[in-house]
Design a protein around this motif. Structure first.
Motif, PDB file in Angstrom:
ATOM      1  N   THR A  65       1.025  -1.251  -0.041  1.00 41.92           N
ATOM      2  CA  THR A  65      -0.077  -0.231  -0.154  1.00 41.92           C
ATOM      3  C   THR A  65       0.820   1.264  -0.108  1.00 41.92           C
ATOM      4  N   LEU A  66       0.309   2.327  -0.557  1.00 44.77           N
ATOM      5  CA  LEU A  66       0.991   3.741  -0.685  1.00 44.77           C
ATOM      6  C   LEU A  66       0.356   4.676   0.316  1.00 44.77           C
ATOM      7  N   LEU A  67       1.455   5.568   0.646  1.00 46.23           N
ATOM      8  CA  LEU A  67       1.130   6.596   1.455  1.00 46.23           C
ATOM      9  C   LEU A  67       0.124   7.513   0.579  1.00 46.23           C
ATOM     10  N   THR A  68      -0.954   8.194   1.196  1.00 46.54           N
ATOM     11  CA  THR A  68      -1.677   9.405   0.438  1.00 46.54           C
ATOM     12  C   THR A  68      -1.200  10.681   0.466  1.00 46.54           C
ATOM     13  N   ASN A  69      -0.266  10.905  -0.632  1.00 50.07           N
ATOM     14  CA  ASN A  69       0.403  11.904  -1.091  1.00 50.07           C
ATOM     15  C   ASN A  69       0.943  11.700  -2.634  1.00 50.07           C
ATOM     16  N   THR A  70       1.571  12.749  -2.977  1.00 49.50           N
ATOM     17  CA  THR A  70       2.177  12.751  -4.481  1.00 49.50           C
ATOM     18  C   THR A  70       3.607  12.947  -4.403  1.00 49.50           C
ATOM     19  N   PRO A  71       4.314  12.600  -5.479  1.00 49.61           N
ATOM     20  CA  PRO A  71       5.811  12.895  -5.398  1.00 49.61           C
ATOM     21  C   PRO A  71       5.926  14.020  -5.132  1.00 49.61           C
ATOM     22  N   ASN A  72       5.054  15.089  -5.891  1.00 58.19           N
ATOM     23  CA  ASN A  72       5.428  16.749  -5.809  1.00 58.19           C
ATOM     24  C   ASN A  72       5.112  17.183  -4.296  1.00 58.19           C
ATOM     25  N   GLY A  73       4.296  16.481  -3.707  1.00 56.16           N
ATOM     26  CA  GLY A  73       3.877  16.821  -2.501  1.00 56.16           C
ATOM     27  C   GLY A  73       4.868  16.443  -1.411  1.00 56.16           C
ATOM     28  N   LEU A  74       5.556  15.576  -1.557  1.00 60.66           N
ATOM     29  CA  LEU A  74       6.789  14.853  -0.796  1.00 60.66           C
ATOM     30  C   LEU A  74       7.968  15.595  -1.023  1.00 60.66           C
ATOM     31  N   ALA A  75       8.199  15.863  -2.356  1.00 59.74           N
ATOM     32  CA  ALA A  75       9.468  16.966  -2.615  1.00 59.74           C
ATOM     33  C   ALA A  75       9.323  18.222  -2.072  1.00 59.74           C
ATOM     34  N   ARG A  76       8.129  18.822  -2.000  1.00 62.02           N
ATOM     35  CA  ARG A  76       7.846  20.171  -1.363  1.00 62.02           C
ATOM     36  C   ARG A  76       8.297  20.184   0.263  1.00 62.02           C
TER      37      ARG A  76
END
Length: 346
Positions: A65-76
């Motif tokens: 399962t994957l966390l509820t976020n996006t690559p851009n959100g994590l990068a920010r």
């Protein structure tokens, strides 16, 4: 070093007598289900969703399962690109348009369980949970968003697998107790594609921190095959999840999924090593609370030889009523726990 949380003792059946599981003629098969663009439901539970996997009742699924976020959100938030999962990048980039929404969770599945029919229940026993990555994040919004400083990015916390803790800041250490925030089945067909955000009778985004490895969740079935989905991994969370997020992270787990023929439930129920748990949700917190209490009254009366009068008294004397979550709009979630230790005779 990989942290694993394993079911070490049998879980007693929460159903009344006569609700036997469907027949399993041989040892259960273990299926591997990775999170890919073709094996996820992005933001919904839906009776018309195409199954990502078909299993027999009693089989085990080793699932990502994957966390509820996006690559851009994590990068920010400051996560380096090489620490962002390739599977998350691929899914966010390719699962777009009408393949996404109306909610925001990346759910692995659906899983079609042979023999499941409306009027049955799905028994989901969580055998183990591992961390797939060594970090998680927490945002700030939720129930009292005026406390949030909008200039502060999402908080990244390192997950220490050895000590099973995360340092919130120097001098503040949070114990880790991972669980899947969302586990559910397809709702009734007439409801259409239902957002993954609020929980309901189909379970879904329960955000119930009691559902750790070793626990069992029971969900009413509304469509053939049940169409079970799982996701929204949490490394730690408090009751209420007041700022809208836990320590959100990606998890890998092993769950055994069994059809309980004729086990009729109005709402999801659960059982841990220590407690029986009833759950309910509603846009009105008082209604959600009353429903969860009544569900526990009914369970105790049906299975423990108590009158409803006695069951209600026992909940007041020995039970615990908790607000599961305040932030999964538009509904509130409530659960009631009754400790098993009060039942001294078997």
């Amino acid at each position: 070093m990989k942290a694993t949380f394993v079911l070490t003792a049998g879980i007693a059946v929460i159903a009344a007598a006569g609700s036997a599981p469907s027949a399993q003629s041989s040892a259960p098969t273990t299926h591997r289900l990775e999170a890919t663009p073709t094996t996820v439901a992005y933001g919904y539970y839906w009776a018309d969703a195409r199954p990502a996997l078909r299993i027999a009742s009693g089989d085990i699924v080793d699932v990502d399962t994957l966390l509820t976020n996006t690559p851009n959100g994590l990068a920010r938030a400051g996560v380096p690109d090489d620490r962002i999962q390739a599977s998350l990048k691929s899914i966010v980039a390719t699962v777009t348009g009408d393949r996404r929404g109306p909610g925001g969770h990346i759910l692995t599945g659906p899983i079609y369980v042979e023999g499941a029919e409306p009027g049955d229940a799905l028994e989901v026993t969580i055998l183990s949970i591992d961390f797939a990555i060594d970090y998680g994040y927490n945002g700030c919004s939720g129930f009292l968003p005026d406390n949030c400083d909008r200039s502060v990015p999402q908080k990244i916390l390192t997950l220490d697998r050895r000590t099973m803790t995360a340092e919130f800041k120097p001098g503040i250490v949070v114990p880790l107790r991972p669980f899947f925030g969302s586990m559910g089945v397809a709702p009734a067909p007439e409801l259409g594609r239902v957002s993954s955000n609020p929980p309901g009778r189909h379970a879904g985004n329960l955000d119930n921190r009691e559902l750790v490895a070793g626990s069992t969740l029971y969900i009413p079935v509304f469509v053939p095959g049940a169409l079970f989905e799982i996701g929204d991994g949490h490394a730690a969370q408090g009751d209420g999840e007041v700022d809208q997020t836990a320590i959100e992270t990606s998890l890998r787990g092993r769950v055994q999924v069994t059809v309980r023929k004729g086990m009729r439930l109005a709402w999801p129920r659960a059982e841990t090593a220590t407690d029986y748990i009833s759950m309910a949700s509603d846009e009105n917190l008082q209604v959600a609370t009353a429903t969860a209490i009544q569900q526990m009254v009914d369970f105790l009366a049906d299975t423990k030889g108590l009158t409803r009068h006695e069951a209600y008294q026992l909940i007041s004397i020995a039970g615990n009523v908790a607000v599961t979550q305040l932030v999964d709009k538009p509904v509130f979630g409530v659960h009631v726990k009754v400790p098993k230790r009060v039942f001294t005779s078997r």
